[in-house]
Motif scaffolding. Structure first.
Motif, PDB file in Angstrom:
ATOM      1  N   UNK A 165      17.803   0.819  19.323  1.00 34.12           N
ATOM      2  CA  UNK A 165      16.845   1.100  20.402  1.00 34.12           C
ATOM      3  C   UNK A 165      17.607   1.404  21.694  1.00 34.12           C
ATOM      4  N   UNK A 166      16.938   2.063  22.639  1.00 32.91           N
ATOM      5  CA  UNK A 166      17.542   2.213  23.974  1.00 32.91           C
ATOM      6  C   UNK A 166      17.454   0.884  24.737  1.00 32.91           C
ATOM      7  N   UNK A 167      18.113   0.830  25.869  1.00 30.47           N
ATOM      8  CA  UNK A 167      18.045  -0.363  26.712  1.00 30.47           C
ATOM      9  C   UNK A 167      16.635  -0.496  27.275  1.00 30.47           C
ATOM     10  N   UNK A 168      16.074  -1.691  27.133  1.00 34.20           N
ATOM     11  CA  UNK A 168      14.766  -2.008  27.708  1.00 34.20           C
ATOM     12  C   UNK A 168      15.005  -2.934  28.893  1.00 34.20           C
ATOM     13  N   UNK A 169      14.352  -2.656  30.021  1.00 37.31           N
ATOM     14  CA  UNK A 169      14.537  -3.496  31.199  1.00 37.31           C
ATOM     15  C   UNK A 169      13.193  -3.935  31.751  1.00 37.31           C
ATOM     16  N   UNK A 170      13.182  -5.135  32.295  1.00 36.43           N
ATOM     17  CA  UNK A 170      11.972  -5.700  32.874  1.00 36.43           C
ATOM     18  C   UNK A 170      11.147  -6.431  31.829  1.00 36.43           C
ATOM     19  N   UNK A 171      10.408  -7.438  32.277  1.00 39.12           N
ATOM     20  CA  UNK A 171       9.608  -8.264  31.354  1.00 39.12           C
ATOM     21  C   UNK A 171       8.595  -7.445  30.560  1.00 39.12           C
ATOM     22  N   UNK A 172       7.954  -6.496  31.207  1.00 36.38           N
ATOM     23  CA  UNK A 172       6.946  -5.709  30.513  1.00 36.38           C
ATOM     24  C   UNK A 172       7.516  -4.986  29.303  1.00 36.38           C
ATOM     25  N   UNK A 173       8.581  -4.215  29.508  1.00 32.10           N
ATOM     26  CA  UNK A 173       9.187  -3.462  28.407  1.00 32.10           C
ATOM     27  C   UNK A 173       9.738  -4.391  27.327  1.00 32.10           C
ATOM     28  N   UNK A 174      10.444  -5.424  27.755  1.00 32.10           N
ATOM     29  CA  UNK A 174      11.077  -6.332  26.796  1.00 32.10           C
ATOM     30  C   UNK A 174      10.023  -7.037  25.948  1.00 32.10           C
ATOM     31  N   UNK A 175       9.012  -7.607  26.589  1.00 31.04           N
ATOM     32  CA  UNK A 175       8.007  -8.350  25.835  1.00 31.04           C
ATOM     33  C   UNK A 175       7.142  -7.431  24.968  1.00 31.04           C
ATOM     34  N   UNK A 176       6.879  -6.215  25.431  1.00 34.41           N
ATOM     35  CA  UNK A 176       6.153  -5.253  24.590  1.00 34.41           C
ATOM     36  C   UNK A 176       6.928  -4.962  23.310  1.00 34.41           C
ATOM     37  N   UNK A 177       8.256  -4.884  23.422  1.00 38.05           N
ATOM     38  CA  UNK A 177       9.066  -4.592  22.233  1.00 38.05           C
ATOM     39  C   UNK A 177       8.940  -5.720  21.210  1.00 38.05           C
ATOM     40  N   UNK A 178       8.926  -6.954  21.678  1.00 38.04           N
ATOM     41  CA  UNK A 178       8.785  -8.084  20.749  1.00 38.04           C
ATOM     42  C   UNK A 178       7.387  -8.122  20.135  1.00 38.04           C
ATOM     43  N   UNK A 179       6.380  -7.794  20.912  1.00 40.34           N
ATOM     44  CA  UNK A 179       5.019  -7.739  20.377  1.00 40.34           C
ATOM     45  C   UNK A 179       4.942  -6.687  19.271  1.00 40.34           C
ATOM     46  N   UNK A 180       5.576  -5.552  19.493  1.00 36.87           N
ATOM     47  CA  UNK A 180       5.583  -4.477  18.499  1.00 36.87           C
ATOM     48  C   UNK A 180       6.331  -4.913  17.235  1.00 36.87           C
ATOM     49  N   UNK A 181       7.479  -5.535  17.410  1.00 38.14           N
ATOM     50  CA  UNK A 181       8.254  -6.004  16.251  1.00 38.14           C
ATOM     51  C   UNK A 181       7.461  -7.042  15.467  1.00 38.14           C
ATOM     52  N   UNK A 182       6.866  -8.000  16.169  1.00 41.10           N
ATOM     53  CA  UNK A 182       6.110  -9.056  15.489  1.00 41.10           C
ATOM     54  C   UNK A 182       4.881  -8.492  14.767  1.00 41.10           C
ATOM     55  N   UNK A 183       4.247  -7.488  15.351  1.00 38.01           N
ATOM     56  CA  UNK A 183       3.057  -6.896  14.731  1.00 38.01           C
ATOM     57  C   UNK A 183       3.396  -6.119  13.460  1.00 38.01           C
ATOM     58  N   UNK A 184       4.646  -5.689  13.341  1.00 41.80           N
ATOM     59  CA  UNK A 184       5.041  -4.855  12.212  1.00 41.80           C
ATOM     60  C   UNK A 184       6.016  -5.531  11.250  1.00 41.80           C
ATOM     61  N   UNK A 185       6.201  -6.822  11.411  1.00 40.20           N
ATOM     62  CA  UNK A 185       7.116  -7.559  10.540  1.00 40.20           C
ATOM     63  C   UNK A 185       6.371  -8.765   9.983  1.00 40.20           C
ATOM     64  N   UNK A 186       6.110  -8.747   8.691  1.00 35.76           N
ATOM     65  CA  UNK A 186       5.381  -9.855   8.061  1.00 35.76           C
ATOM     66  C   UNK A 186       6.270 -11.066   7.834  1.00 35.76           C
ATOM     67  N   UNK A 187       7.566 -10.835   7.654  1.00 37.33           N
ATOM     68  CA  UNK A 187       8.491 -11.943   7.386  1.00 37.33           C
ATOM     69  C   UNK A 187       9.842 -11.599   7.981  1.00 37.33           C
ATOM     70  N   UNK A 188      10.423 -12.574   8.682  1.00 37.42           N
ATOM     71  CA  UNK A 188      11.784 -12.410   9.178  1.00 37.42           C
ATOM     72  C   UNK A 188      12.439 -13.782   9.248  1.00 37.42           C
ATOM     73  N   UNK A 189      13.684 -13.818   8.827  1.00 33.07           N
ATOM     74  CA  UNK A 189      14.446 -15.068   8.895  1.00 33.07           C
ATOM     75  C   UNK A 189      15.862 -14.729   9.345  1.00 33.07           C
ATOM     76  N   UNK A 190      16.366 -15.548  10.265  1.00 29.73           N
ATOM     77  CA  UNK A 190      17.708 -15.363  10.798  1.00 29.73           C
ATOM     78  C   UNK A 190      18.607 -16.485  10.306  1.00 29.73           C
ATOM     79  N   UNK A 191      19.744 -16.119   9.750  1.00 31.36           N
ATOM     80  CA  UNK A 191      20.799 -17.072   9.417  1.00 31.36           C
ATOM     81  C   UNK A 191      21.944 -16.741  10.361  1.00 31.36           C
ATOM     82  N   UNK A 192      22.153 -17.604  11.354  1.00 29.74           N
ATOM     83  CA  UNK A 192      23.176 -17.320  12.359  1.00 29.74           C
ATOM     84  C   UNK A 192      24.530 -17.854  11.913  1.00 29.74           C
ATOM     85  N   UNK A 193      25.553 -17.015  12.073  1.00 28.77           N
ATOM     86  CA  UNK A 193      26.928 -17.425  11.803  1.00 28.77           C
ATOM     87  C   UNK A 193      27.795 -16.999  12.981  1.00 28.77           C
ATOM     88  N   UNK A 194      29.003 -17.510  13.013  1.00 35.17           N
ATOM     89  CA  UNK A 194      29.975 -17.151  14.059  1.00 35.17           C
ATOM     90  C   UNK A 194      29.404 -17.361  15.463  1.00 35.17           C
TER      91      UNK A 194
END
Length: 167
Positions: free
Chosen positions: A62-91
């Motif tokens: 994605x391009x750089x998103x700046x400001x709360x509006x753009x950033x939070x809209x991106x997460x709303x879009x991701x959450x609306x289009x992702x039925x399942x997501x899991x993160x395994x963090x390493x390093x």
């Protein structure tokens, strides 16, 4: 000011909370984890994006998103289009200097989309390897995200293509 080891533990906890909110699809909690103009003492009625402290986000590809509006809209879009997501963090590495903290990590992501043709199960699960940098800022209510930048890791080719080693 907190002891350095306490700061690191608090930043690690804030980082974990961010990924857990994503996994649960909890938009309200995720929104609360990002800096607001008020967290920085900026008048919320007028907030120029050129002001210091504006949040930013780069999702893989994605391009750089700046400001709360753009950033939070991106997460709303991701959450609306992702039925399942899991993160395994390493390093995971945390560095704290004053009121700023930097977390670098590898996100081993497992995600699934909607079932094909209205089935009951998830669509195919997809794995992705992403490196991320999360910048946090200390506020009176705890550590808040200032910036998230994630980039995909290119897969190595087993056949050695692109290998510069002479044959």
């Amino acid at each position: 000011m907190s002891a350095p080891h306490t700061d690191v533990e608090q930043v690690e906890a804030a980082n974990t909370t961010y990924y857990e909110a994503m996994e649960r699809g909890d938009f309200e909690e995720l929104s609360s984890l990002w800096l607001t103009p008020a967290d920085l003492g900026v008048d919320e009625e007028y907030h120029d994006p050129a002001d210091a402290g504006v949040i930013s986000c780069v999702h893989p590809g994605w391009p750089v998103l700046t400001g709360r509006g753009e950033v939070l809209r991106s997460y709303a879009l991701i959450m609306a289009n992702t039925d399942y997501i899991q993160f395994f963090l390493t390093d995971v590495h945390v560095s704290v200097t004053g009121d700023t903290a930097l977390v670098t990590c590898t996100e081993n992501i497992l995600s699934g989309g909607p079932a094909p043709e209205g089935g009951e199960e998830l669509g195919p699960l997809v794995g992705q390897l992403v490196v991320a940098t999360n910048v946090f800022h200390r506020t009176p209510s705890g550590w808040k995200l200032w910036s998230h930048h994630a980039s995909p890791v290119l897969a190595e080719n087993d056949e050695g293509e692109g290998d510069d080693t002479p044959t």
